[in-house]
Design a protein around this motif. Structure first.
Motif, PDB file in Angstrom:
ATOM      1  N   GLY A   1      13.671  -4.684  -6.456  1.00 55.74           N
ATOM      2  CA  GLY A   1      13.435  -4.626  -7.894  1.00 55.74           C
ATOM      3  C   GLY A   1      11.990  -4.312  -8.192  1.00 55.74           C
ATOM      4  O   GLY A   1      11.281  -3.749  -7.352  1.00 55.74           O
ATOM      5  N   ARG A   2      11.577  -4.687  -9.382  1.00 61.93           N
ATOM      6  CA  ARG A   2      10.190  -4.491  -9.811  1.00 61.93           C
ATOM      7  C   ARG A   2       9.615  -5.812 -10.308  1.00 61.93           C
ATOM      8  O   ARG A   2      10.335  -6.585 -10.949  1.00 61.93           O
ATOM      9  N   PRO A   3       8.336  -6.068 -10.064  1.00 61.71           N
ATOM     10  CA  PRO A   3       7.722  -7.282 -10.613  1.00 61.71           C
ATOM     11  C   PRO A   3       7.823  -7.301 -12.130  1.00 61.71           C
ATOM     12  O   PRO A   3       7.835  -6.250 -12.785  1.00 61.71           O
ATOM     13  N   CYS A   4       7.875  -8.491 -12.682  1.00 63.25           N
ATOM     14  CA  CYS A   4       8.009  -8.645 -14.127  1.00 63.25           C
ATOM     15  C   CYS A   4       6.699  -8.403 -14.871  1.00 63.25           C
ATOM     16  O   CYS A   4       6.672  -8.487 -16.105  1.00 63.25           O
ATOM     17  N   CYS A   5       5.614  -8.141 -14.133  1.00 64.32           N
ATOM     18  CA  CYS A   5       4.325  -7.840 -14.765  1.00 64.32           C
ATOM     19  C   CYS A   5       3.619  -6.785 -13.938  1.00 64.32           C
ATOM     20  O   CYS A   5       3.977  -6.522 -12.779  1.00 64.32           O
ATOM     21  N   GLN A   6       2.581  -6.185 -14.504  1.00 70.01           N
ATOM     22  CA  GLN A   6       1.850  -5.114 -13.823  1.00 70.01           C
ATOM     23  C   GLN A   6       0.946  -5.643 -12.723  1.00 70.01           C
ATOM     24  O   GLN A   6       0.622  -4.912 -11.793  1.00 70.01           O
ATOM     25  N   ARG A   7       0.546  -6.911 -12.825  1.00 68.32           N
ATOM     26  CA  ARG A   7      -0.393  -7.490 -11.853  1.00 68.32           C
ATOM     27  C   ARG A   7       0.198  -8.780 -11.290  1.00 68.32           C
ATOM     28  O   ARG A   7      -0.156  -9.878 -11.730  1.00 68.32           O
ATOM     29  N   PRO A   8       1.076  -8.669 -10.318  1.00 65.00           N
ATOM     30  CA  PRO A   8       1.674  -9.881  -9.734  1.00 65.00           C
ATOM     31  C   PRO A   8       0.642 -10.842  -9.162  1.00 65.00           C
ATOM     32  O   PRO A   8       0.881 -12.051  -9.121  1.00 65.00           O
ATOM     33  N   CYS A   9      -0.501 -10.334  -8.738  1.00 60.83           N
ATOM     34  CA  CYS A   9      -1.548 -11.203  -8.187  1.00 60.83           C
ATOM     35  C   CYS A   9      -2.006 -12.233  -9.203  1.00 60.83           C
ATOM     36  O   CYS A   9      -2.474 -13.317  -8.828  1.00 60.83           O
ATOM     37  N   GLU A  10      -1.896 -11.919 -10.494  1.00 58.55           N
ATOM     38  CA  GLU A  10      -2.358 -12.827 -11.535  1.00 58.55           C
ATOM     39  C   GLU A  10      -1.276 -13.819 -11.950  1.00 58.55           C
ATOM     40  O   GLU A  10      -1.562 -14.991 -12.190  1.00 58.55           O
ATOM     41  N   SER A  11      -0.038 -13.365 -12.036  1.00 62.90           N
ATOM     42  CA  SER A  11       1.036 -14.267 -12.459  1.00 62.90           C
ATOM     43  C   SER A  11       1.391 -15.267 -11.367  1.00 62.90           C
ATOM     44  O   SER A  11       1.862 -16.370 -11.654  1.00 62.90           O
ATOM     45  N   MET A  12       1.216 -14.876 -10.092  1.00 65.41           N
ATOM     46  CA  MET A  12       1.533 -15.730  -8.942  1.00 65.41           C
ATOM     47  C   MET A  12       2.998 -16.144  -8.940  1.00 65.41           C
ATOM     48  O   MET A  12       3.374 -17.149  -8.349  1.00 65.41           O
ATOM     49  N   ASN A  13       3.858 -15.356  -9.577  1.00 64.38           N
ATOM     50  CA  ASN A  13       5.283 -15.668  -9.655  1.00 64.38           C
ATOM     51  C   ASN A  13       5.974 -15.207  -8.376  1.00 64.38           C
ATOM     52  O   ASN A  13       6.169 -14.010  -8.154  1.00 64.38           O
TER      53      ASN A  13
ATOM     54  N   VAL B   1      -3.889 -14.466   8.901  1.00 62.92           N
ATOM     55  CA  VAL B   1      -4.489 -13.631   9.939  1.00 62.92           C
ATOM     56  C   VAL B   1      -4.653 -12.230   9.377  1.00 62.92           C
ATOM     57  O   VAL B   1      -3.701 -11.647   8.849  1.00 62.92           O
ATOM     58  N   VAL B   2      -5.865 -11.676   9.510  1.00 60.67           N
ATOM     59  CA  VAL B   2      -6.166 -10.335   9.007  1.00 60.67           C
ATOM     60  C   VAL B   2      -6.790  -9.535  10.133  1.00 60.67           C
ATOM     61  O   VAL B   2      -7.843  -9.905  10.663  1.00 60.67           O
ATOM     62  N   GLY B   3      -6.168  -8.428  10.507  1.00 59.05           N
ATOM     63  CA  GLY B   3      -6.602  -7.638  11.648  1.00 59.05           C
ATOM     64  C   GLY B   3      -7.808  -6.761  11.384  1.00 59.05           C
ATOM     65  O   GLY B   3      -8.237  -6.571  10.234  1.00 59.05           O
ATOM     66  N   GLU B   4      -8.320  -6.180  12.450  1.00 60.69           N
ATOM     67  CA  GLU B   4      -9.597  -5.454  12.444  1.00 60.69           C
ATOM     68  C   GLU B   4      -9.641  -4.304  11.455  1.00 60.69           C
ATOM     69  O   GLU B   4     -10.649  -4.119  10.756  1.00 60.69           O
ATOM     70  N   THR B   5      -8.604  -3.492  11.370  1.00 59.53           N
ATOM     71  CA  THR B   5      -8.643  -2.307  10.507  1.00 59.53           C
ATOM     72  C   THR B   5      -7.902  -2.516   9.192  1.00 59.53           C
ATOM     73  O   THR B   5      -7.621  -1.556   8.478  1.00 59.53           O
ATOM     74  N   ALA B   6      -7.607  -3.765   8.858  1.00 57.82           N
ATOM     75  CA  ALA B   6      -6.937  -4.063   7.586  1.00 57.82           C
ATOM     76  C   ALA B   6      -7.887  -3.843   6.416  1.00 57.82           C
ATOM     77  O   ALA B   6      -9.112  -3.997   6.543  1.00 57.82           O
ATOM     78  N   VAL B   7      -7.317  -3.509   5.279  1.00 57.83           N
ATOM     79  CA  VAL B   7      -8.057  -3.362   4.025  1.00 57.83           C
ATOM     80  C   VAL B   7      -7.315  -4.158   2.954  1.00 57.83           C
ATOM     81  O   VAL B   7      -6.104  -4.009   2.784  1.00 57.83           O
ATOM     82  N   ILE B   8      -8.056  -5.009   2.234  1.00 58.93           N
ATOM     83  CA  ILE B   8      -7.519  -5.731   1.077  1.00 58.93           C
ATOM     84  C   ILE B   8      -8.364  -5.324  -0.119  1.00 58.93           C
ATOM     85  O   ILE B   8      -9.554  -5.632  -0.178  1.00 58.93           O
ATOM     86  N   GLU B   9      -7.775  -4.624  -1.058  1.00 56.87           N
ATOM     87  CA  GLU B   9      -8.536  -4.123  -2.199  1.00 56.87           C
ATOM     88  C   GLU B   9      -8.747  -5.219  -3.241  1.00 56.87           C
ATOM     89  O   GLU B   9      -8.410  -6.388  -3.020  1.00 56.87           O
ATOM     90  N   ASP B  10      -9.302  -4.840  -4.396  1.00 55.34           N
ATOM     91  CA  ASP B  10      -9.620  -5.793  -5.449  1.00 55.34           C
ATOM     92  C   ASP B  10      -8.352  -6.455  -6.004  1.00 55.34           C
ATOM     93  O   ASP B  10      -7.279  -5.846  -6.074  1.00 55.34           O
ATOM     94  N   ASN B  11      -8.518  -7.707  -6.434  1.00 58.23           N
ATOM     95  CA  ASN B  11      -7.487  -8.431  -7.171  1.00 58.23           C
ATOM     96  C   ASN B  11      -6.173  -8.516  -6.393  1.00 58.23           C
ATOM     97  O   ASN B  11      -5.137  -7.986  -6.801  1.00 58.23           O
ATOM     98  N   VAL B  12      -6.249  -9.207  -5.266  1.00 55.81           N
ATOM     99  CA  VAL B  12      -5.081  -9.447  -4.417  1.00 55.81           C
ATOM    100  C   VAL B  12      -4.956 -10.951  -4.195  1.00 55.81           C
ATOM    101  O   VAL B  12      -5.966 -11.637  -3.992  1.00 55.81           O
ATOM    102  N   SER B  13      -3.726 -11.461  -4.241  1.00 55.85           N
ATOM    103  CA  SER B  13      -3.456 -12.875  -3.952  1.00 55.85           C
ATOM    104  C   SER B  13      -2.563 -12.968  -2.721  1.00 55.85           C
ATOM    105  O   SER B  13      -1.515 -12.311  -2.661  1.00 55.85           O
ATOM    106  N   ILE B  14      -2.985 -13.788  -1.762  1.00 56.01           N
ATOM    107  CA  ILE B  14      -2.263 -13.958  -0.508  1.00 56.01           C
ATOM    108  C   ILE B  14      -2.070 -15.440  -0.265  1.00 56.01           C
ATOM    109  O   ILE B  14      -3.029 -16.216  -0.324  1.00 56.01           O
TER     110      ILE B  14
END
Length: 270
Positions: free
Chosen positions: A246-258, A164-177
């Protein structure tokens, strides 16, 4: 297989894969021809597939397809975003070995593309038709995205059921949900009231992100978390309510999907 360099290369690769499927699986041959091989470009194929998904007993596929074709003609960036989305699925989903599979079968990809048309219509002031597509999108795919919500390129809805994504939500480039994620409000307030998801973020299954808050670039939200306040860049949050662990083990968690947040514990990164 490397990502295509341009739209022409992408379409050529897609048709080559489709030809192989039609030859190897005769029961799918007519379906593959109707969806892919009879079309002269990617936009035509995509509009055919999506319009048939959105049609119902009252609204015919041909009428809906005309609207898709208009949008792709007047705003080529919509189809370019679709290619970026397919490429994202191909690169991030271990179960995907080609570009054809998400186009034909993945409701997460298809739901995002239907939303892109609904958003185009919303921007044109055709709100009722946009809301019709939102409703059909929800009924068909189990994904409910308000037409006003803004999505970037390279967006992946994995499995997608219950998002579910609401009316004023913003999803920028390169996001995994992942599935059953809510980007919602905290009540019946009006105005800017939904989350802003910055680039390269991964949101785990079942997470609820509520209110006009920001999930910082390169961050990870653990599965089942409830996020009620801003999340800094490049951190992992988990829990109810969510806290930085903590911190993700990579700079782009959307790509690793870990999604294993235990690996992001600060103690493991010393």
């Amino acid at each position: 297989m490397q990502a295509p360099n341009n739209t022409i290369d992408f379409w050529r690769e897609l048709k080559n894969t489709a030809t192989g499927v039609a030859e190897n699986e005769p029961l799918l041959a007519s379906y593959i021809h109707a969806c892919i091989l009879t079309h002269h470009n990617f936009e035509s194929s995509l509009s055919f597939i999506l319009s048939n998904k959105m049609a119902d007993d009252v609204m015919p596929a041909l009428a809906i397809r005309e609207v898709f074709d208009e949008a792709y003609l007047l705003q080529p960036a919509i189809a370019e975003a679709a290619i970026a989305d397919i490429t994202a699925v191909f690169q991030r989903d271990a179960a995907t070995s080609d570009y054809l599979t998400p186009l034909l079968y993945f409701k997460g990809f298809q739901a995002v593309q239907v939303h892109r048309l609904a958003h185009y219509l919303w921007q044109q002031g055709r709100n009722q038709l946009a809301l019709f597509l939102q409703s059909r999108n929800s009924q068909t795919f189990g994904v409910d995205i308000h037409p006003a919500a803004r999505l970037g390129h390279g967006v992946m809805f994995d499995h997608a059921t219950g998002i579910v994504v609401g009316e004023t939500a913003v999803i920028e480039d390169n996001v995994s949900i992942l599935q059953n994620v809510t980007l919602g409000g905290t009540g019946n307030e009006s105005g800017d009231r939904h989350p802003k998801i910055r680039q390269n973020v991964l949101i785990g299954a079942g997470a609820k992100i509520l209110g006009n808050i920001e999930i910082g670039e390169g961050s990870k939200v653990g599965a089942g978390s409830v996020v009620l306040s801003d999340v800094p860049e490049h951190v992992t949050v988990v829990g109810v309510p969510a806290k930085v662990v903590g911190r993700p083990c990579c700079q782009r968690p959307c790509e690793s999907m870990n999604q294993n947040v235990l690996e992001d514990n600060y103690a493991n990164q010393q």
